[in-house]
Motif scaffolding. Structure first.
Motif, PDB file in Angstrom:
ATOM      1  N   SER A  73       0.819  -1.222   0.000  1.00 20.56           N
ATOM      2  CA  SER A  73       0.000   0.000   0.000  1.00 20.56           C
ATOM      3  C   SER A  73       0.848   1.265   0.000  1.00 20.56           C
ATOM      4  O   SER A  73       0.363   2.337  -0.373  1.00 20.56           O
ATOM      5  N   GLY A  74       2.099   1.146   0.433  1.00 20.37           N
ATOM      6  CA  GLY A  74       2.959   2.313   0.512  1.00 20.37           C
ATOM      7  C   GLY A  74       2.636   3.243   1.650  1.00 20.37           C
ATOM      8  O   GLY A  74       3.065   4.396   1.659  1.00 20.37           O
ATOM      9  N   SER A  75       1.881   2.767   2.627  1.00 13.90           N
ATOM     10  CA  SER A  75       1.491   3.616   3.755  1.00 13.90           C
ATOM     11  C   SER A  75       1.560   2.815   5.049  1.00 13.90           C
ATOM     12  O   SER A  75       1.743   1.602   5.038  1.00 13.90           O
ATOM     13  N   ALA A  76       1.393   3.528   6.175  1.00 20.16           N
ATOM     14  CA  ALA A  76       1.378   2.857   7.475  1.00 20.16           C
ATOM     15  C   ALA A  76       0.058   2.104   7.641  1.00 20.16           C
ATOM     16  O   ALA A  76      -1.011   2.640   7.330  1.00 20.16           O
ATOM     17  N   VAL A  77       0.129   0.862   8.130  1.00 17.88           N
ATOM     18  CA  VAL A  77      -1.085   0.051   8.315  1.00 17.88           C
ATOM     19  C   VAL A  77      -1.006  -0.687   9.652  1.00 17.88           C
ATOM     20  O   VAL A  77       0.078  -1.007  10.136  1.00 17.88           O
ATOM     21  N   GLN A  78      -2.171  -0.939  10.218  1.00 15.30           N
ATOM     22  CA  GLN A  78      -2.272  -1.777  11.413  1.00 15.30           C
ATOM     23  C   GLN A  78      -3.208  -2.934  11.087  1.00 15.30           C
ATOM     24  O   GLN A  78      -4.356  -2.722  10.698  1.00 15.30           O
ATOM     25  N   VAL A  79      -2.694  -4.141  11.205  1.00 17.56           N
ATOM     26  CA  VAL A  79      -3.475  -5.344  10.905  1.00 17.56           C
ATOM     27  C   VAL A  79      -3.810  -6.013  12.235  1.00 17.56           C
ATOM     28  O   VAL A  79      -2.925  -6.528  12.924  1.00 17.56           O
ATOM     29  N   PHE A  80      -5.081  -5.990  12.574  1.00 15.23           N
ATOM     30  CA  PHE A  80      -5.515  -6.456  13.894  1.00 15.23           C
ATOM     31  C   PHE A  80      -6.037  -7.888  13.828  1.00 15.23           C
ATOM     32  O   PHE A  80      -6.945  -8.195  13.056  1.00 15.23           O
ATOM     33  N   SER A  81      -5.465  -8.770  14.602  1.00 15.75           N
ATOM     34  CA  SER A  81      -5.974 -10.116  14.854  1.00 15.75           C
ATOM     35  C   SER A  81      -6.457 -10.806  13.576  1.00 15.75           C
ATOM     36  O   SER A  81      -5.664 -11.128  12.696  1.00 15.75           O
ATOM     37  N   ALA A  82      -7.778 -11.035  13.488  1.00 17.58           N
ATOM     38  CA  ALA A  82      -8.337 -11.812  12.375  1.00 17.58           C
ATOM     39  C   ALA A  82      -8.270 -11.089  11.039  1.00 17.58           C
ATOM     40  O   ALA A  82      -8.643 -11.669  10.006  1.00 17.58           O
ATOM     41  N   GLU A  83      -7.783  -9.849  11.004  1.00 15.06           N
ATOM     42  CA  GLU A  83      -7.540  -9.197   9.718  1.00 15.06           C
ATOM     43  C   GLU A  83      -6.360  -9.830   9.003  1.00 15.06           C
ATOM     44  O   GLU A  83      -6.212  -9.663   7.790  1.00 15.06           O
ATOM     45  N   HIS A  84      -5.509 -10.558   9.740  1.00 13.29           N
ATOM     46  CA  HIS A  84      -4.445 -11.324   9.090  1.00 13.29           C
ATOM     47  C   HIS A  84      -5.063 -12.429   8.240  1.00 13.29           C
ATOM     48  O   HIS A  84      -6.074 -13.040   8.621  1.00 13.29           O
ATOM     49  N   TYR A  85      -4.429 -12.703   7.122  1.00 11.46           N
ATOM     50  CA  TYR A  85      -4.934 -13.758   6.254  1.00 11.46           C
ATOM     51  C   TYR A  85      -4.785 -15.134   6.894  1.00 11.46           C
ATOM     52  O   TYR A  85      -5.685 -15.968   6.849  1.00 11.46           O
ATOM     53  N   SER A  86      -3.639 -15.376   7.520  1.00 12.06           N
ATOM     54  CA  SER A  86      -3.354 -16.692   8.090  1.00 12.06           C
ATOM     55  C   SER A  86      -3.926 -16.809   9.505  1.00 12.06           C
ATOM     56  O   SER A  86      -3.741 -15.920  10.343  1.00 12.06           O
ATOM     57  N   ARG A  87      -4.597 -17.906   9.788  1.00 10.37           N
ATOM     58  CA  ARG A  87      -5.174 -18.127  11.117  1.00 10.37           C
ATOM     59  C   ARG A  87      -4.101 -18.160  12.202  1.00 10.37           C
ATOM     60  O   ARG A  87      -4.340 -17.751  13.342  1.00 10.37           O
ATOM     61  N   SER A  88      -2.921 -18.640  11.848  1.00 10.04           N
ATOM     62  CA  SER A  88      -1.861 -18.733  12.853  1.00 10.04           C
ATOM     63  C   SER A  88      -1.428 -17.358  13.344  1.00 10.04           C
ATOM     64  O   SER A  88      -0.807 -17.235  14.408  1.00 10.04           O
ATOM     65  N   GLN A  89      -1.754 -16.302  12.598  1.00 11.69           N
ATOM     66  CA  GLN A  89      -1.363 -14.946  12.984  1.00 11.69           C
ATOM     67  C   GLN A  89      -2.485 -14.193  13.712  1.00 11.69           C
ATOM     68  O   GLN A  89      -2.280 -13.048  14.127  1.00 11.69           O
ATOM     69  N   HIS A  90      -3.648 -14.823  13.892  1.00  8.76           N
ATOM     70  CA  HIS A  90      -4.780 -14.135  14.514  1.00  8.76           C
ATOM     71  C   HIS A  90      -4.523 -13.695  15.958  1.00  8.76           C
ATOM     72  O   HIS A  90      -5.103 -12.699  16.397  1.00  8.76           O
ATOM     73  N   PRO A  91      -3.672 -14.374  16.735  1.00  7.04           N
ATOM     74  CA  PRO A  91      -3.383 -13.865  18.088  1.00  7.04           C
ATOM     75  C   PRO A  91      -2.517 -12.600  18.093  1.00  7.04           C
ATOM     76  O   PRO A  91      -2.229 -12.060  19.157  1.00  7.04           O
ATOM     77  N   TRP A  92      -2.093 -12.127  16.913  1.00  3.82           N
ATOM     78  CA  TRP A  92      -1.168 -11.009  16.825  1.00  3.82           C
ATOM     79  C   TRP A  92      -1.846  -9.768  16.248  1.00  3.82           C
ATOM     80  O   TRP A  92      -2.829  -9.860  15.519  1.00  3.82           O
ATOM     81  N   THR A  93      -1.262  -8.615  16.558  1.00  2.00           N
ATOM     82  CA  THR A  93      -1.572  -7.377  15.854  1.00  2.00           C
ATOM     83  C   THR A  93      -0.250  -6.750  15.428  1.00  2.00           C
ATOM     84  O   THR A  93       0.690  -6.673  16.212  1.00  2.00           O
ATOM     85  N   CYS A  94      -0.195  -6.322  14.172  1.00  2.00           N
ATOM     86  CA  CYS A  94       1.043  -5.772  13.613  1.00  2.00           C
ATOM     87  C   CYS A  94       0.806  -4.351  13.108  1.00  2.00           C
ATOM     88  O   CYS A  94      -0.199  -4.088  12.439  1.00  2.00           O
ATOM     89  N   SER A  95       1.735  -3.468  13.425  1.00  2.00           N
ATOM     90  CA  SER A  95       1.689  -2.075  12.953  1.00  2.00           C
ATOM     91  C   SER A  95       2.962  -1.808  12.167  1.00  2.00           C
ATOM     92  O   SER A  95       4.062  -1.841  12.734  1.00  2.00           O
ATOM     93  N   GLY A  96       2.818  -1.577  10.871  1.00  3.01           N
ATOM     94  CA  GLY A  96       3.986  -1.413  10.015  1.00  3.01           C
ATOM     95  C   GLY A  96       3.958  -0.111   9.241  1.00  3.01           C
ATOM     96  O   GLY A  96       2.887   0.383   8.866  1.00  3.01           O
ATOM     97  N   ALA A  97       5.134   0.465   8.981  1.00  3.20           N
ATOM     98  CA  ALA A  97       5.266   1.689   8.187  1.00  3.20           C
ATOM     99  C   ALA A  97       6.478   1.563   7.281  1.00  3.20           C
ATOM    100  O   ALA A  97       7.544   1.098   7.708  1.00  3.20           O
TER     101      ALA A  97
END
Length: 330
Positions: A73-97
């Motif tokens: 996207s070229g921008s800062a994003v926060q992917v919260f829990s089930a917004e991750h595509y992979s189920r194994s990542q649902h316990p996580w939240t990631c904030s990237g820029a």
């Protein structure tokens, strides 16, 4: 890249104490993880996910995530829990820029904070984005200091110069000019050495090494005296189209805008050349838009001295042109 690591540690350290459920991850522009920092238990959890040094975390590799989605996207994003595509990542939240080169605006790296979904704070995204901008500021300052140093080193040489002269750093960014029109950057050969080189916006030049850069002296008529050369148009990636030049005097590459890519592609299909009216028909479907065409060609020919000729617009006959399969440009 050191500046990015330093700013990530300095700016995000409050989030990765021994009792916190977060870790800092820095990835390169291809989404490969370069470095991680955080509590041991979080590093172990991340390792079980495959979030380790050298692993690819692009969207193509692992689906929606803070690293790959920020790059896409070229921008800062926060992917919260089930917004991750992979189920194994649902316990996580990631904030990237994404951190961009302040000069070219190309992506250099991604700074990401990954942590337990239940402990994330909405302000984490703003903090991560601020750290990415601080890293860009550090890169900008480093670049400025380098150019200032080159100006001081070359001041006496420029004062004695009896012909147009330019001083550039190793990446082609201009530190000083004498008896020449101002310019921000020139493309340098991939392998630079003392002696003659053909440079895209200047033609044939004499190049002398300086500490941290080069002294460039264009010949009296820089657009003349072309040499036999090969030009390759690489139009496969619509976000990174480029022209690559090679000859006995060296090789270099320049980034192309979509419009300049369209023009050059049209010229490859008309070896005999195109008038402004014909080129307007090719680009806009309207032969009357010659003013726009002439303005674009003026900018393009300044970047490609001696390679693209006028009356009619065409590649120099001494240049062999090759086109890598192109994306849809029209």
């Amino acid at each position: 890249m050191t500046e990015i690591f330093d700013e990530a540690v300095r700016g995000l350290a409050p989030l990765v104490g021994p009792d916190d459920a977060n870790l800092i991850v820095v990835a390169d522009r291809q989404g490969r993880i370069l470095w991680r920092h955080g509590p041991g238990r979080m590093l172990d959890r991340a390792e079980r996910l495959g979030m380790i040094e050298g692993a690819s975390w692009t969207e193509e590799a692992v689906g929606t995530n803070g690293i790959g989605t920020s790059l896409a996207s070229g921008s800062a994003v926060q992917v919260f829990s089930a917004e991750h595509y992979s189920r194994s990542q649902h316990p996580w939240t990631c904030s990237g820029a994404t951190v961009r080169d302040p000069r070219s605006r190309r992506a250099l790296a991604v700074v990401n904070v990954a942590g337990a979904a239940g402990t994330v704070h909405p302000s984490t995204l703003a903090l991560v984005d601020s750290v990415a901008r601080l890293a860009e500021s550090a890169l900008r300052e480093k670049h400025r200091i380098g150019l200032d140093r080159l100006r001081m080193i070359s001041a006496s040489t420029l004062a004695r110069a009896s012909q147009p002269t330019m001083v550039v750093d190793r990446s082609g960014w201009v530190a000083a000019v004498d008896s020449m029109a101002p310019i921000y950057r020139i493309a340098l050969p991939k392998v630079m050495s003392s002696g003659e080189h053909w440079l895209p916006s200047l033609g044939l030049c004499m190049c002398e090494p300086l500490p941290g850069g080069w002294l460039i002296r264009p010949q009296t008529n820089p657009a003349s005296g072309n040499v036999c050369a090969e030009v390759e148009l690489d139009l496969r990636d619509s976000n990174a189209m480029e022209l690559r030049y090679s000859s006995d005097l060296g090789g270099w590459s320049i980034d192309l805008s979509p419009r300049h890519s369209q023009i050059l592609l049209a010229l490859t299909q008309a070896p005999e050349g195109l008038t402004a009216s014909q080129l307007a028909s090719e680009l806009f479907g309207d032969p009357r838009k010659t003013v726009t065409v002439r303005a674009e060609m003026s900018r393009l020919r300044k970047r490609l001295a001696g390679i693209v000729l006028a009356q009619p617009y065409r590649f120099d006959p001494a240049v062999r042109v090759k086109t890598v399969p192109a994306v849809r440009l029209y």
